[in-house]
Design a protein around this motif. Structure first.
Motif, mmCIF file in Angstrom:
data_model
loop_
_atom_site.group_PDB
_atom_site.id
_atom_site.type_symbol
_atom_site.label_atom_id
_atom_site.label_comp_id
_atom_site.label_asym_id
_atom_site.label_seq_id
_atom_site.Cartn_x
_atom_site.Cartn_y
_atom_site.Cartn_z
ATOM 1 N N SER A 1 0.838 -1.205 0.000
ATOM 2 C CA SER A 1 0.000 0.000 0.000
ATOM 3 C C SER A 1 0.866 1.246 0.000
ATOM 4 O O SER A 1 2.077 1.191 0.211
ATOM 5 N N GLN A 2 0.144 2.363 -0.168
ATOM 6 C CA GLN A 2 0.810 3.651 -0.252
ATOM 7 C C GLN A 2 1.553 4.041 1.027
ATOM 8 O O GLN A 2 2.335 4.988 1.009
ATOM 9 N N SER A 3 1.333 3.315 2.124
ATOM 10 C CA SER A 3 2.057 3.677 3.343
ATOM 11 C C SER A 3 3.550 3.383 3.220
ATOM 12 O O SER A 3 4.337 3.848 4.048
ATOM 13 N N LEU B 1 -8.926 -5.435 2.016
ATOM 14 C CA LEU B 1 -9.019 -4.161 2.735
ATOM 15 C C LEU B 1 -8.102 -4.196 3.959
ATOM 16 O O LEU B 1 -7.449 -5.208 4.240
ATOM 17 N N ALA B 2 -8.109 -3.068 4.683
ATOM 18 C CA ALA B 2 -7.260 -2.990 5.877
ATOM 19 C C ALA B 2 -7.838 -3.867 6.986
ATOM 20 O O ALA B 2 -9.062 -3.999 7.101
ATOM 21 N N PRO B 3 -6.969 -4.450 7.821
ATOM 22 C CA PRO B 3 -7.463 -5.273 8.931
ATOM 23 C C PRO B 3 -7.978 -4.408 10.083
ATOM 24 O O PRO B 3 -7.759 -3.187 10.121
ATOM 25 N N ILE C 1 -5.772 -1.816 11.828
ATOM 26 C CA ILE C 1 -5.665 -0.443 11.269
ATOM 27 C C ILE C 1 -6.938 0.324 11.596
ATOM 28 O O ILE C 1 -6.887 1.487 12.016
ATOM 29 N N ARG C 2 -8.079 -0.320 11.445
ATOM 30 C CA ARG C 2 -9.368 0.361 11.659
ATOM 31 C C ARG C 2 -9.497 0.891 13.089
ATOM 32 O O ARG C 2 -10.108 1.934 13.326
ATOM 33 N N ARG C 3 -8.911 0.152 14.031
ATOM 34 C CA ARG C 3 -8.965 0.570 15.443
ATOM 35 C C ARG C 3 -8.194 1.867 15.688
ATOM 36 O O ARG C 3 -8.484 2.603 16.606
ATOM 37 N N GLY D 1 -9.818 4.395 8.819
ATOM 38 C CA GLY D 1 -9.719 2.958 8.538
ATOM 39 C C GLY D 1 -8.726 2.627 7.433
ATOM 40 O O GLY D 1 -8.725 1.519 6.899
ATOM 41 N N THR D 2 -7.876 3.599 7.093
ATOM 42 C CA THR D 2 -6.926 3.383 5.991
ATOM 43 C C THR D 2 -5.492 3.624 6.466
ATOM 44 O O THR D 2 -5.260 4.261 7.494
ATOM 45 N N ALA D 3 -4.566 3.112 5.688
ATOM 46 C CA ALA D 3 -3.136 3.340 5.936
ATOM 47 C C ALA D 3 -2.611 4.331 4.894
ATOM 48 O O ALA D 3 -3.131 4.353 3.776
ATOM 49 N N PRO D 4 -1.632 5.115 5.281
ATOM 50 C CA PRO D 4 -0.857 5.064 6.511
ATOM 51 C C PRO D 4 -1.559 5.713 7.700
ATOM 52 O O PRO D 4 -2.406 6.588 7.533
ATOM 53 N N ALA E 1 -3.746 10.208 10.339
ATOM 54 C CA ALA E 1 -3.877 9.492 9.067
ATOM 55 C C ALA E 1 -3.735 10.502 7.932
ATOM 56 O O ALA E 1 -3.542 11.692 8.184
ATOM 57 N N GLU E 2 -3.821 10.026 6.698
ATOM 58 C CA GLU E 2 -3.785 10.836 5.464
ATOM 59 C C GLU E 2 -2.330 11.147 5.113
ATOM 60 O O GLU E 2 -1.650 11.922 5.800
ATOM 61 N N SER E 3 -1.889 10.538 4.008
ATOM 62 C CA SER E 3 -0.474 10.628 3.632
ATOM 63 C C SER E 3 0.064 12.055 3.584
ATOM 64 O O SER E 3 1.179 12.316 4.054
ATOM 65 N N GLY E 4 -0.717 12.967 3.008
ATOM 66 C CA GLY E 4 -0.240 14.348 2.870
ATOM 67 C C GLY E 4 -0.034 14.991 4.235
ATOM 68 O O GLY E 4 0.965 15.680 4.482
ATOM 69 N N ALA F 1 -0.046 13.341 -6.996
ATOM 70 C CA ALA F 1 -0.320 11.891 -6.900
ATOM 71 C C ALA F 1 -1.618 11.644 -6.143
ATOM 72 O O ALA F 1 -2.520 10.943 -6.632
ATOM 73 N N ASN F 2 -1.725 12.232 -4.953
ATOM 74 C CA ASN F 2 -2.922 11.992 -4.153
ATOM 75 C C ASN F 2 -4.124 12.775 -4.643
ATOM 76 O O ASN F 2 -5.258 12.329 -4.506
ATOM 77 N N GLY F 3 -3.865 13.953 -5.223
ATOM 78 C CA GLY F 3 -4.975 14.818 -5.630
ATOM 79 C C GLY F 3 -5.605 14.402 -6.936
ATOM 80 O O GLY F 3 -6.826 14.548 -7.136
HETATM 81 N N1 LIG Z 1 -6.069 9.585 1.030
HETATM 82 C C1 LIG Z 1 -5.577 8.559 1.906
HETATM 83 C C2 LIG Z 1 -5.887 7.223 1.267
HETATM 84 C C3 LIG Z 1 -5.495 6.074 2.137
HETATM 85 C C4 LIG Z 1 -5.876 4.730 1.524
HETATM 86 O O1 LIG Z 1 -6.845 4.623 0.755
HETATM 87 N N2 LIG Z 1 -5.094 3.713 1.863
HETATM 88 C C5 LIG Z 1 -5.354 2.371 1.334
HETATM 89 C C6 LIG Z 1 -4.032 1.698 1.049
HETATM 90 S S1 LIG Z 1 -3.379 2.096 -0.532
HETATM 91 C C7 LIG Z 1 -6.038 1.531 2.379
HETATM 92 O O2 LIG Z 1 -5.780 1.670 3.546
HETATM 93 N N3 LIG Z 1 -6.866 0.601 1.918
HETATM 94 C C8 LIG Z 1 -7.475 -0.387 2.763
HETATM 95 C C9 LIG Z 1 -8.941 -0.154 2.997
HETATM 96 O O3 LIG Z 1 -9.539 0.741 2.374
HETATM 97 O O4 LIG Z 1 -9.506 -0.904 3.790
HETATM 98 C C10 LIG Z 1 -4.077 8.743 2.150
HETATM 99 O O5 LIG Z 1 -3.435 9.350 1.298
HETATM 100 O O6 LIG Z 1 -3.544 8.310 3.163
#
Ligand SMILES: N[C@@H](CCC(=O)N[C@@H](CS)C(=O)NCC(=O)O)C(=O)O
Length: 224
Positions: free
Chosen positions: A13-15, A42-44, A47-49, A54-57, A67-70, A104-106
Protein backbone atom coordinates in the motif's frame (compact mmCIF):
# COMPACT_ATOMS: atom_id res chain seq x y z
CA UNK A 1 17.47 3.94 18.61
CA UNK A 2 14.08 4.22 20.31
CA UNK A 3 11.55 6.70 19.00
CA UNK A 4 8.09 7.98 19.87
CA UNK A 5 7.18 7.86 16.17
CA UNK A 6 5.43 4.72 14.97
CA UNK A 7 4.48 4.13 11.34
CA UNK A 8 1.61 1.75 10.73
CA UNK A 9 2.23 0.30 7.29
CA UNK A 10 -0.36 -1.74 5.44
CA UNK A 11 1.57 -4.13 3.23
CA UNK A 12 1.35 -3.48 -0.52
CA UNK A 13 0.00 0.00 0.00
CA UNK A 14 0.81 3.65 -0.25
CA UNK A 15 2.06 3.68 3.34
CA UNK A 16 5.42 2.47 1.97
CA UNK A 17 5.90 6.16 1.13
CA UNK A 18 6.09 7.14 4.80
CA UNK A 19 8.65 4.44 5.52
CA UNK A 20 10.73 5.68 2.60
CA UNK A 21 10.38 9.32 3.73
CA UNK A 22 11.70 8.46 7.21
CA UNK A 23 14.57 6.44 5.75
CA UNK A 24 15.54 9.39 3.53
CA UNK A 25 15.38 11.73 6.52
CA UNK A 26 17.44 9.28 8.56
CA UNK A 27 15.15 9.63 11.57
CA UNK A 28 14.33 6.89 14.10
CA UNK A 29 10.88 5.30 13.96
CA UNK A 30 9.11 2.11 14.90
CA UNK A 31 7.49 0.15 12.10
CA UNK A 32 4.34 -1.89 12.55
CA UNK A 33 3.27 -3.84 9.50
CA UNK A 34 -0.31 -4.96 8.90
CA UNK A 35 -1.56 -7.37 6.26
CA UNK A 36 -4.57 -6.85 4.00
CA UNK A 37 -7.57 -9.09 4.59
CA UNK A 38 -8.74 -11.24 1.68
CA UNK A 39 -10.88 -11.49 -0.35
CA UNK A 40 -11.47 -7.72 -0.63
CA UNK A 41 -7.87 -7.01 0.51
CA UNK A 42 -9.02 -4.16 2.74
CA UNK A 43 -7.26 -2.99 5.88
CA UNK A 44 -7.46 -5.27 8.93
CA UNK A 45 -9.15 -4.39 12.20
CA UNK A 46 -5.73 -3.46 13.64
CA UNK A 47 -5.66 -0.44 11.27
CA UNK A 48 -9.37 0.36 11.66
CA UNK A 49 -8.97 0.57 15.44
CA UNK A 50 -6.30 3.21 15.12
CA UNK A 51 -8.15 5.92 13.18
CA UNK A 52 -11.66 6.63 11.92
CA UNK A 53 -10.38 6.68 8.33
CA UNK A 54 -9.72 2.96 8.54
CA UNK A 55 -6.93 3.38 5.99
CA UNK A 56 -3.14 3.34 5.94
CA UNK A 57 -0.86 5.06 6.51
CA UNK A 58 -1.42 5.97 10.14
CA UNK A 59 1.28 7.32 12.41
CA UNK A 60 1.38 7.62 16.17
CA UNK A 61 3.63 10.08 17.92
CA UNK A 62 3.12 10.41 21.66
CA UNK A 63 -0.56 11.30 22.11
CA UNK A 64 -1.05 12.04 18.41
CA UNK A 65 -2.59 9.62 15.95
CA UNK A 66 -2.64 10.89 12.38
CA UNK A 67 -3.88 9.49 9.07
CA UNK A 68 -3.79 10.84 5.46
CA UNK A 69 -0.47 10.63 3.63
CA UNK A 70 -0.24 14.35 2.87
CA UNK A 71 -0.89 15.32 6.48
CA UNK A 72 1.60 12.71 7.68
CA UNK A 73 4.26 13.99 5.28
CA UNK A 74 3.75 17.56 6.46
CA UNK A 75 3.83 16.47 10.10
CA UNK A 76 7.03 14.45 9.82
CA UNK A 77 8.80 16.98 7.61
CA UNK A 78 7.90 19.92 9.89
CA UNK A 79 8.55 18.14 13.15
CA UNK A 80 11.55 15.95 12.34
CA UNK A 81 12.80 16.93 8.90
CA UNK A 82 15.24 19.76 9.75
CA UNK A 83 14.48 21.27 6.36
CA UNK A 84 15.50 18.14 4.43
CA UNK A 85 13.55 17.12 1.28
CA UNK A 86 11.51 20.35 1.33
CA UNK A 87 11.76 23.39 -0.95
CA UNK A 88 10.77 26.82 0.34
CA UNK A 89 8.98 29.69 -1.41
CA UNK A 90 12.19 31.38 -2.55
CA UNK A 91 13.46 28.26 -4.31
CA UNK A 92 13.13 28.45 -8.14
CA UNK A 93 11.51 24.99 -8.15
CA UNK A 94 9.03 25.75 -5.37
CA UNK A 95 5.96 25.59 -7.63
CA UNK A 96 7.14 22.30 -9.17
CA UNK A 97 7.71 20.95 -5.68
CA UNK A 98 4.18 21.83 -4.59
CA UNK A 99 2.57 20.50 -7.76
CA UNK A 100 4.25 17.11 -7.58
CA UNK A 101 3.87 16.87 -3.83
CA UNK A 102 0.10 17.02 -4.32
CA UNK A 103 -0.53 15.59 -7.80
CA UNK A 104 -0.32 11.89 -6.90
CA UNK A 105 -2.92 11.99 -4.15
CA UNK A 106 -4.97 14.82 -5.63
CA UNK A 107 -5.35 13.61 -9.21
CA UNK A 108 -3.32 10.66 -10.46
CA UNK A 109 -4.17 7.96 -7.93
CA UNK A 110 -7.87 8.94 -7.69
CA UNK A 111 -8.12 8.81 -11.52
CA UNK A 112 -6.40 5.41 -11.75
CA UNK A 113 -8.47 4.09 -8.85
CA UNK A 114 -11.62 5.21 -10.62
CA UNK A 115 -10.58 3.32 -13.78
CA UNK A 116 -9.79 0.24 -11.67
CA UNK A 117 -13.18 0.35 -9.93
CA UNK A 118 -14.93 0.89 -13.27
CA UNK A 119 -13.24 -2.23 -14.66
CA UNK A 120 -14.17 -4.23 -11.56
CA UNK A 121 -17.84 -3.43 -12.12
CA UNK A 122 -17.56 -4.28 -15.80
CA UNK A 123 -17.41 -0.84 -17.44
CA UNK A 124 -16.06 -0.78 -20.97
CA UNK A 125 -12.70 1.07 -21.16
CA UNK A 126 -14.22 3.06 -24.04
CA UNK A 127 -17.14 4.33 -21.92
CA UNK A 128 -17.14 8.13 -21.46
CA UNK A 129 -16.49 7.97 -17.71
CA UNK A 130 -13.63 5.51 -18.06
CA UNK A 131 -12.09 7.63 -20.81
CA UNK A 132 -12.30 10.85 -18.79
CA UNK A 133 -10.40 9.25 -15.92
CA UNK A 134 -7.91 7.40 -18.13
CA UNK A 135 -7.18 10.63 -20.02
CA UNK A 136 -6.67 12.44 -16.74
CA UNK A 137 -4.16 9.81 -15.60
CA UNK A 138 -2.41 9.92 -19.00
CA UNK A 139 -2.12 13.72 -18.85
CA UNK A 140 -0.39 13.30 -15.51
CA UNK A 141 2.04 10.75 -16.96
CA UNK A 142 2.80 12.96 -19.94
CA UNK A 143 3.49 15.97 -17.70
CA UNK A 144 5.66 13.88 -15.43
CA UNK A 145 7.59 12.51 -18.42
CA UNK A 146 8.23 16.06 -19.63
CA UNK A 147 9.29 17.24 -16.19
CA UNK A 148 11.70 14.33 -15.76
CA UNK A 149 13.25 15.20 -19.12
CA UNK A 150 14.47 18.45 -17.53
CA UNK A 151 15.78 17.21 -14.19
CA UNK A 152 16.74 14.00 -12.39
CA UNK A 153 13.90 14.37 -9.88
CA UNK A 154 10.50 16.04 -9.99
CA UNK A 155 11.62 19.34 -8.47
CA UNK A 156 15.22 19.59 -9.58
CA UNK A 157 18.27 17.38 -9.50
CA UNK A 158 17.90 16.46 -5.83
CA UNK A 159 15.26 14.17 -4.40
CA UNK A 160 12.48 15.95 -2.49
CA UNK A 161 9.36 14.87 -0.63
CA UNK A 162 7.50 15.33 -3.94
CA UNK A 163 9.33 12.27 -5.31
CA UNK A 164 8.63 10.30 -2.13
CA UNK A 165 4.95 11.06 -2.59
CA UNK A 166 4.83 10.23 -6.31
CA UNK A 167 6.79 7.00 -6.77
CA UNK A 168 4.25 4.57 -5.25
CA UNK A 169 1.62 5.44 -7.89
CA UNK A 170 4.01 4.21 -10.60
CA UNK A 171 5.37 1.19 -8.71
CA UNK A 172 3.54 -0.92 -6.12
CA UNK A 173 0.20 0.61 -7.15
CA UNK A 174 0.61 -1.29 -10.42
CA UNK A 175 -0.12 -4.50 -8.53
CA UNK A 176 -3.73 -3.35 -8.53
CA UNK A 177 -3.98 -1.92 -12.04
CA UNK A 178 -1.19 -3.06 -14.33
CA UNK A 179 0.19 -0.39 -16.62
CA UNK A 180 2.99 -0.37 -19.14
CA UNK A 181 5.37 2.60 -18.85
CA UNK A 182 7.37 1.81 -22.01
CA UNK A 183 6.12 5.06 -23.58
CA UNK A 184 7.62 7.00 -20.68
CA UNK A 185 11.41 6.48 -20.67
CA UNK A 186 12.13 9.45 -18.40
CA UNK A 187 9.70 8.13 -15.80
CA UNK A 188 11.29 4.68 -15.99
CA UNK A 189 14.80 6.20 -15.64
CA UNK A 190 13.58 8.12 -12.57
CA UNK A 191 12.17 4.92 -11.05
CA UNK A 192 15.49 3.17 -11.67
CA UNK A 193 17.32 6.11 -10.07
CA UNK A 194 15.07 5.88 -7.02
CA UNK A 195 15.68 2.14 -6.90
CA UNK A 196 19.43 2.78 -6.49
CA UNK A 197 18.89 4.87 -3.37
CA UNK A 198 19.93 3.09 -0.19
CA UNK A 199 17.04 4.66 1.74
CA UNK A 200 14.48 3.37 -0.78
CA UNK A 201 16.06 -0.09 -0.72
CA UNK A 202 15.95 -0.14 3.09
CA UNK A 203 12.34 1.05 3.17
CA UNK A 204 11.22 -1.63 0.71
CA UNK A 205 13.17 -4.35 2.51
CA UNK A 206 11.61 -3.37 5.83
CA UNK A 207 8.07 -2.73 4.60
CA UNK A 208 7.73 -5.15 1.70
CA UNK A 209 10.13 -8.05 2.16
CA UNK A 210 9.66 -10.48 -0.69
CA UNK A 211 8.22 -7.90 -3.09
CA UNK A 212 10.63 -6.94 -5.86
CA UNK A 213 10.24 -3.13 -6.25
CA UNK A 214 8.22 -2.56 -9.42
CA UNK A 215 10.64 -0.16 -11.09
CA UNK A 216 10.66 -1.49 -14.66
CA UNK A 217 8.48 -0.34 -17.55
CA UNK A 218 6.71 -3.70 -17.40
CA UNK A 219 7.38 -5.31 -14.03
CA UNK A 220 6.77 -9.03 -13.63
CA UNK A 221 4.47 -10.32 -12.36
CA UNK A 222 2.03 -7.46 -12.74
CA UNK A 223 -1.34 -8.92 -11.83
CA UNK A 224 -2.13 -10.27 -8.35
N1 LIG B 1 -6.07 9.59 1.03
C1 LIG B 1 -5.58 8.56 1.91
C2 LIG B 1 -5.89 7.22 1.27
C3 LIG B 1 -5.49 6.07 2.14
C4 LIG B 1 -5.88 4.73 1.52
O1 LIG B 1 -6.85 4.62 0.75
N2 LIG B 1 -5.09 3.71 1.86
C5 LIG B 1 -5.35 2.37 1.33
C6 LIG B 1 -4.03 1.70 1.05
S1 LIG B 1 -3.38 2.10 -0.53
C7 LIG B 1 -6.04 1.53 2.38
O2 LIG B 1 -5.78 1.67 3.55
N3 LIG B 1 -6.87 0.60 1.92
C8 LIG B 1 -7.48 -0.39 2.76
C9 LIG B 1 -8.94 -0.15 3.00
O3 LIG B 1 -9.54 0.74 2.37
O4 LIG B 1 -9.51 -0.90 3.79
C10 LIG B 1 -4.08 8.74 2.15
O5 LIG B 1 -3.44 9.35 1.30
O6 LIG B 1 -3.54 8.31 3.16
Amino acid sequence: MSSTLTIHHLRKSQSERVVWLCEELGIPYNLECHDRVPPAMLAPESIRRLHWSGTAPVIQDGDITLAESGAIFEYILAKYGNGKLVLGPTHPKYADYLLWLHQANGTYMPAVTSVMLGRMKGDDDESPTQKVMQNRANANLQAMEKQLGTSAYLAGDELTAADCMSVFGLTTFRLFIPSDLTEYPNIVAWLQRVGQREAYKRAMQKGEPGLEPMLAAVPQPLAQ
